[in-house]
Design a protein around this motif. Sequence first.
Motif, PDB file in Angstrom:
ATOM      1  N   LEU A   1       0.863  -1.283  -0.202  1.00  0.00           N
ATOM      2  CA  LEU A   1      -0.104   0.138   0.450  1.00  0.00           C
ATOM      3  C   LEU A   1       0.886   1.578  -0.007  1.00  0.00           C
ATOM      4  O   LEU A   1       0.659   1.667  -0.919  1.00  0.00           O
ATOM      5  CB  LEU A   1      -1.017   0.388   1.214  1.00  0.00           C
ATOM      6  CG  LEU A   1      -1.742   0.699   1.805  1.00  0.00           C
ATOM      7  CD1 LEU A   1      -2.514   1.283  -0.145  1.00  0.00           C
ATOM      8  CD2 LEU A   1      -3.315   0.959   2.413  1.00  0.00           C
ATOM      9  N   MET A   2       1.976   1.177   0.880  1.00  0.00           N
ATOM     10  CA  MET A   2       3.294   2.469   0.940  1.00  0.00           C
ATOM     11  C   MET A   2       3.788   2.958  -0.736  1.00  0.00           C
ATOM     12  O   MET A   2       3.399   3.438  -0.940  1.00  0.00           O
ATOM     13  CB  MET A   2       4.134   2.255   1.899  1.00  0.00           C
ATOM     14  CG  MET A   2       3.911   1.872   3.143  1.00  0.00           C
ATOM     15  SD  MET A   2       5.409   2.087   4.459  1.00  0.00           S
ATOM     16  CE  MET A   2       6.006   1.616   3.517  1.00  0.00           C
ATOM     17  N   PHE A   3       3.926   1.356  -1.206  1.00  0.00           N
ATOM     18  CA  PHE A   3       4.554   1.621  -2.172  1.00  0.00           C
ATOM     19  C   PHE A   3       3.395   2.086  -3.506  1.00  0.00           C
ATOM     20  O   PHE A   3       4.160   2.749  -4.710  1.00  0.00           O
ATOM     21  CB  PHE A   3       5.437   0.692  -2.577  1.00  0.00           C
ATOM     22  CG  PHE A   3       6.699   0.740  -1.330  1.00  0.00           C
ATOM     23  CD1 PHE A   3       7.551   2.026  -1.663  1.00  0.00           C
ATOM     24  CD2 PHE A   3       7.140   0.204  -1.127  1.00  0.00           C
ATOM     25  CE1 PHE A   3       8.291   2.115  -1.133  1.00  0.00           C
ATOM     26  CE2 PHE A   3       8.105  -0.136   0.299  1.00  0.00           C
ATOM     27  CZ  PHE A   3       8.669   1.131  -0.287  1.00  0.00           C
ATOM     28  N   GLY A   4       2.520   1.017  -3.133  1.00  0.00           N
ATOM     29  CA  GLY A   4       0.934   2.134  -4.178  1.00  0.00           C
ATOM     30  C   GLY A   4       1.277   2.716  -4.483  1.00  0.00           C
ATOM     31  O   GLY A   4       0.529   4.305  -5.376  1.00  0.00           O
TER      32      GLY A   4
ATOM     33  N   LEU B   1       3.784   5.121  -6.217  1.00  0.00           N
ATOM     34  CA  LEU B   1       3.697   4.856  -7.410  1.00  0.00           C
ATOM     35  C   LEU B   1       2.393   4.921  -8.237  1.00  0.00           C
ATOM     36  O   LEU B   1       2.700   5.750  -9.730  1.00  0.00           O
ATOM     37  CB  LEU B   1       3.640   3.518  -8.256  1.00  0.00           C
ATOM     38  CG  LEU B   1       4.893   2.791  -8.142  1.00  0.00           C
ATOM     39  CD1 LEU B   1       5.259   0.859  -7.746  1.00  0.00           C
ATOM     40  CD2 LEU B   1       6.521   3.584  -8.692  1.00  0.00           C
ATOM     41  N   GLY B   2       0.702   5.685  -7.544  1.00  0.00           N
ATOM     42  CA  GLY B   2      -0.214   5.549  -7.902  1.00  0.00           C
ATOM     43  C   GLY B   2       0.150   7.173  -8.099  1.00  0.00           C
ATOM     44  O   GLY B   2      -0.678   7.804  -9.707  1.00  0.00           O
ATOM     45  N   GLY B   3       0.825   8.100  -7.431  1.00  0.00           N
ATOM     46  CA  GLY B   3       0.921   8.779  -7.218  1.00  0.00           C
ATOM     47  C   GLY B   3       1.603   9.691  -8.271  1.00  0.00           C
ATOM     48  O   GLY B   3       1.453  10.648  -9.283  1.00  0.00           O
ATOM     49  N   VAL B   4       3.235   9.169  -8.621  1.00  0.00           N
ATOM     50  CA  VAL B   4       3.607   9.777 -10.393  1.00  0.00           C
ATOM     51  C   VAL B   4       3.143   9.235 -11.224  1.00  0.00           C
ATOM     52  O   VAL B   4       3.420  10.045 -11.985  1.00  0.00           O
ATOM     53  CB  VAL B   4       5.214   8.783  -9.881  1.00  0.00           C
ATOM     54  CG1 VAL B   4       5.869   8.834 -11.061  1.00  0.00           C
ATOM     55  CG2 VAL B   4       6.277   9.236  -8.550  1.00  0.00           C
TER      56      VAL B   4
ATOM     57  N   VAL C   1      -0.436  13.799  -2.716  1.00  0.00           N
ATOM     58  CA  VAL C   1      -1.291  13.131  -2.245  1.00  0.00           C
ATOM     59  C   VAL C   1      -0.933  11.584  -1.820  1.00  0.00           C
ATOM     60  O   VAL C   1      -0.980  10.905  -1.365  1.00  0.00           O
ATOM     61  CB  VAL C   1      -2.628  13.341  -2.709  1.00  0.00           C
ATOM     62  CG1 VAL C   1      -3.635  11.719  -2.192  1.00  0.00           C
ATOM     63  CG2 VAL C   1      -3.610  14.380  -3.054  1.00  0.00           C
ATOM     64  N   GLY C   2      -0.247  11.006  -2.837  1.00  0.00           N
ATOM     65  CA  GLY C   2       0.517  10.025  -2.819  1.00  0.00           C
ATOM     66  C   GLY C   2       1.662   9.234  -2.021  1.00  0.00           C
ATOM     67  O   GLY C   2       1.546   9.161  -1.481  1.00  0.00           O
ATOM     68  N   ILE C   3       2.782  10.385  -2.195  1.00  0.00           N
ATOM     69  CA  ILE C   3       3.424  11.124  -0.955  1.00  0.00           C
ATOM     70  C   ILE C   3       3.320  11.247   0.213  1.00  0.00           C
ATOM     71  O   ILE C   3       3.665  10.318   1.103  1.00  0.00           O
ATOM     72  CB  ILE C   3       4.968  12.186  -1.670  1.00  0.00           C
ATOM     73  CG1 ILE C   3       5.195  11.900  -2.719  1.00  0.00           C
ATOM     74  CG2 ILE C   3       5.585  12.461  -0.316  1.00  0.00           C
ATOM     75  CD1 ILE C   3       6.224  13.906  -2.683  1.00  0.00           C
ATOM     76  N   LEU C   4       2.057  11.474   1.435  1.00  0.00           N
ATOM     77  CA  LEU C   4       1.291  12.254   2.352  1.00  0.00           C
ATOM     78  C   LEU C   4       0.564  10.440   2.362  1.00  0.00           C
ATOM     79  O   LEU C   4       0.865  10.452   3.474  1.00  0.00           O
ATOM     80  CB  LEU C   4       0.801  12.787   2.141  1.00  0.00           C
ATOM     81  CG  LEU C   4       1.023  14.098   2.092  1.00  0.00           C
ATOM     82  CD1 LEU C   4       0.187  15.334   1.918  1.00  0.00           C
ATOM     83  CD2 LEU C   4       2.398  14.664   3.213  1.00  0.00           C
ATOM     84  N   GLY C   5       0.068  10.191   1.249  1.00  0.00           N
ATOM     85  CA  GLY C   5      -0.563   8.198   1.774  1.00  0.00           C
ATOM     86  C   GLY C   5       0.876   7.782   1.980  1.00  0.00           C
ATOM     87  O   GLY C   5       0.483   7.102   3.340  1.00  0.00           O
ATOM     88  N   PHE C   6       2.029   7.383   1.269  1.00  0.00           N
ATOM     89  CA  PHE C   6       3.211   6.771   2.179  1.00  0.00           C
ATOM     90  C   PHE C   6       3.716   6.846   3.017  1.00  0.00           C
ATOM     91  O   PHE C   6       3.468   5.944   4.022  1.00  0.00           O
ATOM     92  CB  PHE C   6       4.077   7.332   1.113  1.00  0.00           C
ATOM     93  CG  PHE C   6       5.378   6.266   1.158  1.00  0.00           C
ATOM     94  CD1 PHE C   6       5.519   4.971   0.927  1.00  0.00           C
ATOM     95  CD2 PHE C   6       6.345   7.145   2.278  1.00  0.00           C
ATOM     96  CE1 PHE C   6       6.648   4.958   1.325  1.00  0.00           C
ATOM     97  CE2 PHE C   6       7.549   6.325   2.910  1.00  0.00           C
ATOM     98  CZ  PHE C   6       8.180   5.451   1.922  1.00  0.00           C
ATOM     99  N   PHE C   7       3.108   8.226   4.173  1.00  0.00           N
ATOM    100  CA  PHE C   7       3.679   8.698   5.246  1.00  0.00           C
ATOM    101  C   PHE C   7       2.900   8.449   6.225  1.00  0.00           C
ATOM    102  O   PHE C   7       3.023   7.663   7.557  1.00  0.00           O
ATOM    103  CB  PHE C   7       4.558  10.084   5.360  1.00  0.00           C
ATOM    104  CG  PHE C   7       5.638  10.100   4.821  1.00  0.00           C
ATOM    105  CD1 PHE C   7       6.586   9.540   5.588  1.00  0.00           C
ATOM    106  CD2 PHE C   7       5.749  10.987   3.885  1.00  0.00           C
ATOM    107  CE1 PHE C   7       7.880   9.721   4.651  1.00  0.00           C
ATOM    108  CE2 PHE C   7       6.811  11.484   3.027  1.00  0.00           C
ATOM    109  CZ  PHE C   7       8.425  10.623   3.793  1.00  0.00           C
TER     110      PHE C   7
ATOM    111  N   GLN D   1       3.560   5.782   9.531  1.00  0.00           N
ATOM    112  CA  GLN D   1       3.539   6.107  10.619  1.00  0.00           C
ATOM    113  C   GLN D   1       2.364   5.938  11.133  1.00  0.00           C
ATOM    114  O   GLN D   1       1.977   6.171  12.377  1.00  0.00           O
ATOM    115  CB  GLN D   1       4.050   7.742  10.027  1.00  0.00           C
ATOM    116  CG  GLN D   1       5.236   8.042  10.210  1.00  0.00           C
ATOM    117  CD  GLN D   1       6.222   7.608  10.546  1.00  0.00           C
ATOM    118  OE1 GLN D   1       6.363   7.160  12.634  1.00  0.00           O
ATOM    119  NE2 GLN D   1       7.032   6.979  10.057  1.00  0.00           N
ATOM    120  N   GLY D   2       1.037   5.254  10.186  1.00  0.00           N
ATOM    121  CA  GLY D   2      -0.276   5.172  11.310  1.00  0.00           C
ATOM    122  C   GLY D   2      -0.171   3.928  11.257  1.00  0.00           C
ATOM    123  O   GLY D   2      -1.382   3.740  12.077  1.00  0.00           O
TER     124      GLY D   2
END
Length: 138
Positions: free
Chosen positions: A21-24, A27-30, A51-57, A61-62
């Motif tokens: 999910l993190m790397f998705g 990749l989805g954001g890019v 949004v993709g980068i913030l989703g990764f974090f 962290q969540g």
Amino acid sequence: MTRTVTSEPDRLSKIRLYRRLMFGCILGGVAAALGLRHLGYPVLGEAIYWVGILGFFAVWQGTSLTLFDERDVELERRASHLTLLVVGAVGVLTASAARMLPRFTDYAPPSELTGAFYAFAFLFGTFGVVYLWLRYRP
């Protein structure tokens, strides 16, 4: 014979799910950003990229699970070491060739290439400073 029930496979599958999910997210954001830029929506593309980068974090962290362990740290260390070696060697050879090419041929590399070489020099300079700081810190 009765089976022993453990939570380990469930934990490992959750770790795999969160890492995917993190790397998705990245990749989805890019991919979405590149597609939107190509379609003429650069601001929306940049917003989706973030949004993709913030989703990764947020995923990283969540979760209460440890998603990366010492094996991942060692793999990243080896990969970064090899990357620095390859980019350093290619950079030295390419910079030298770019400086000498106009002396021996009628071709001169584009001036943008100089900026790229300065960026690489900055990268390796930063690496050297960080390395020395980590090595000799009190």
